[in-house]
Design a protein around this motif. Structure first.
Motif, mmCIF file in Angstrom:
data_model
loop_
_atom_site.group_PDB
_atom_site.id
_atom_site.type_symbol
_atom_site.label_atom_id
_atom_site.label_comp_id
_atom_site.label_asym_id
_atom_site.label_seq_id
_atom_site.Cartn_x
_atom_site.Cartn_y
_atom_site.Cartn_z
ATOM 1 N N PHE A 1 3.724 -9.236 -35.209
ATOM 2 C CA PHE A 1 3.640 -9.982 -34.036
ATOM 3 C C PHE A 1 3.708 -11.191 -35.972
ATOM 4 O O PHE A 1 4.103 -11.542 -36.925
ATOM 5 N N ASP A 2 2.833 -12.810 -34.862
ATOM 6 C CA ASP A 2 3.150 -14.008 -35.358
ATOM 7 C C ASP A 2 4.321 -14.472 -35.718
ATOM 8 O O ASP A 2 4.644 -15.524 -37.400
ATOM 9 N N ASP A 3 4.884 -13.989 -35.271
ATOM 10 C CA ASP A 3 7.007 -14.406 -36.248
ATOM 11 C C ASP A 3 6.960 -13.540 -37.417
ATOM 12 O O ASP A 3 7.324 -15.047 -37.509
ATOM 13 N N ASN A 4 6.493 -13.109 -37.475
ATOM 14 C CA ASN A 4 6.348 -12.681 -39.379
ATOM 15 C C ASN A 4 8.224 -11.938 -39.186
ATOM 16 O O ASN A 4 7.949 -11.435 -38.194
ATOM 17 N N GLN B 1 9.752 -9.225 -27.121
ATOM 18 C CA GLN B 1 8.766 -10.305 -26.303
ATOM 19 C C GLN B 1 7.390 -10.272 -26.055
ATOM 20 O O GLN B 1 6.325 -10.573 -26.338
ATOM 21 N N ARG C 1 3.601 -10.001 -27.572
ATOM 22 C CA ARG C 1 2.221 -10.907 -26.772
ATOM 23 C C ARG C 1 1.459 -10.292 -26.210
ATOM 24 O O ARG C 1 0.158 -10.830 -26.719
ATOM 25 N N GLU D 1 -0.641 -9.180 -28.697
ATOM 26 C CA GLU D 1 -0.953 -10.365 -29.739
ATOM 27 C C GLU D 1 -2.350 -10.823 -29.232
ATOM 28 O O GLU D 1 -3.293 -10.675 -29.783
ATOM 29 N N ASN D 2 -2.413 -10.245 -27.934
ATOM 30 C CA ASN D 2 -3.446 -11.227 -27.323
ATOM 31 C C ASN D 2 -4.519 -10.042 -27.394
ATOM 32 O O ASN D 2 -5.713 -10.457 -27.614
ATOM 33 N N ARG E 1 -5.391 -7.620 -29.436
ATOM 34 C CA ARG E 1 -5.591 -7.727 -31.362
ATOM 35 C C ARG E 1 -6.579 -8.965 -30.999
ATOM 36 O O ARG E 1 -8.081 -8.834 -31.592
ATOM 37 N N ASN E 2 -6.228 -10.589 -31.129
ATOM 38 C CA ASN E 2 -7.375 -11.844 -30.589
ATOM 39 C C ASN E 2 -8.419 -11.476 -30.174
ATOM 40 O O ASN E 2 -9.639 -11.505 -31.034
ATOM 41 N N ASN F 1 -7.112 -10.185 -40.613
ATOM 42 C CA ASN F 1 -5.928 -10.494 -39.108
ATOM 43 C C ASN F 1 -5.094 -9.071 -39.227
ATOM 44 O O ASN F 1 -4.787 -8.031 -40.208
ATOM 45 N N PRO G 1 -1.253 -8.067 -38.999
ATOM 46 C CA PRO G 1 -0.102 -9.207 -38.498
ATOM 47 C C PRO G 1 1.257 -7.902 -37.668
ATOM 48 O O PRO G 1 2.136 -8.629 -37.476
#
Ligand SMILES: Cc1ncc(COP(=O)(O)O)c(C=O)c1O
Length: 390
Positions: A213-216, A292, A296, A299-300, A302-303, A318, A320
């Motif tokens: 996630f998060d462009d890691n 991708q 997303r 990620e959504n 998780r948030n 968080n 990653p």
């Protein structure tokens, strides 16, 4: 007549997932609505063209025989995938082996490499098959603690020399399960140097390679110079393409290690159903932009879960990568098992006690985000209510 399990089998406890399933069944019987965040089995579908390929080959009556080993197209597709995704050249005939999932590969690898008396370095906490495969093979484990203050990286210099002299293999996984941390290229370089110095086979489990996630950065162990001389990397179609029930995966890397595992497996299994192999080929050579969208979505989710838990007074770290959240149990609780079991009974939410993944997992629980965002929001709300009552 007394039928007794072997000494090795006696050492294996009932899986925590069976215990959680029993608790879940009891809650359902009482009429509770249960949200299950325990098993990391993806709820999302495989790409449509993968399903179409599977269906079309299932209709071909000539494809129902034993396949014995992976078809060449599969090995070529893995090699193509590694080049496209990680820029790594992999020889399809010598450096790729098809597996019935990485679970199969990891368990059989220990049996093909480890003798009684050999040590294997395993992460603690870690995915259970790492330890269990070594127990089944009759080897000994040396747990490498993964703790927050060391960014969940093992401290290789702290491993005693007398252990290293007997160590034949080490297992690492970044991003891993239940600890979802990522490793840097520098850490992998340190591992290569360490493995060369002590003559240790490195096994990198990369099951969550496409859920970062998060462009890691996404770092394959094999991208590090010298890694192929000392190591292999397991990967799977289970999480990347949501094909967990198809049971197909692979291992890539050091040709000698792969040859040993291939020889062992050739005595055990008769290969994977041809249509599944072709579905995997179509997945591996797919349009990768679909990753991708999937990232997303996770990620959504998780948030939503993390912010919902924070609203209920439980701040968790968080995540990653992967489909898990590795959370310190709330203040006032001392046993991850008691917390998880009471959560099922009183809130109808199933999470996995961290102690099930090793000694260092005590004090944590693992939550799998394999539910819709609506359900995750509902789970967070129920957990908040549960915490207010305690
Ligand atoms: C870290 C890790 N490795 C391996 C596996 C097994 O995956 P497979 O379905 O490829 O056997 C899992 C499954 O959850 C996992 O979390």
């Amino acid at each position: 007549m007394v039928i007794a399990a072997s000494k090795k089998t006696q050492k294996l406890a009932t899986s925590i997932f069976t215990e959680l399933a029993d608790k879940k069944r009891e809650a359902l019987k009482k009429g509770m609505d249960v949200i299950d965040l325990s098993v990391g089995s993806p709820d999302l579908p495989p790409p449509p063209h993968v399903i179409d390929t599977l269906i079309s080959y299932c209709k071909d009556t000539t494809k129902y025989g034993y396949t014995l080993k992976g078809i060449d197209e599969f090995n070529e597709a893995v090699s193509y995938f590694y080049k496209q995704r990680y820029g790594i050249d992999v020889n399809p005939s010598k450096e790729v082996l098809q597996l019935m999932g990485s679970q199969d590969g990891l368990s059989h690898l220990a049996m093909s490499i480890i003798d009684p008396g050999d040590y294997v370095l395993v992460p603690d906490p870690g995915y259970p098959i790492y330890e269990h495969s070594v127990m089944i093979a009759g080897g000994s484990i040396y747990p490498m603690p993964l703790v927050e203050e060391n960014h969940y990286l093992p401290q290789l210099h702290e491993i005693p020399l007398e252990v290293l002299r007997k160590t034949k293999m080490m297992i690492i996984s970044y991003p891993g399960n239940p600890v979802t941390a990522l490793a840097s290229k520098e850490f992998f370089e340190e591992v290569v140097e360490f493995a060369k110095k002590y003559n240790i086979l490195v096994v990198h489990d990369f099951a969550y390679s496409e859920l970062i996630f998060d462009d890691n950065p996404q770092i394959s162990f094999l991208s590090v110079e010298g890694a192929n001389e000392v190591g292999i990397e397991f990967n799977s179609l289970s999480k990347t393409f949501n094909m967990a029930g198809c049971r197909i995966g692979y291992v890539v890397g050091n040709a000698d290690a792969i040859n040993i595992l291939a020889t062992f497996k050739s005595n055990i299994d008769y290969g994977i159903f041809y249509p599944i192999q072709m579905a995997a080929v179509s997945a591996l050579t797919t349009d990768y932009s679909l990753f991708q969208e999937q990232v997303r979505e996770y990620e959504n989710r998780r948030n939503i879960l993390i912010s919902g838990l924070a609203q209920g007074g439980w701040e968790v770290a968080n995540s990653p990568a992967t489909m898990f959240i590795w959370a310190k149990i709330p203040c006032g609780w001392t046993s991850s098992r008691q917390f998880a079991f009471e959560l099922i009974e009183q809130a109808g939410v199933v999470v996995v006690p961290g102690a099930a993944f090793g000694k260092q997992g005590e004090g944590y629980v693992r939550m799998a985000i394999v539910q819709s965002s609506e359900n995750l929001a509902k789970a967070a709300e129920r957990i908040g209510e549960f915490l207010r009552k305690h």
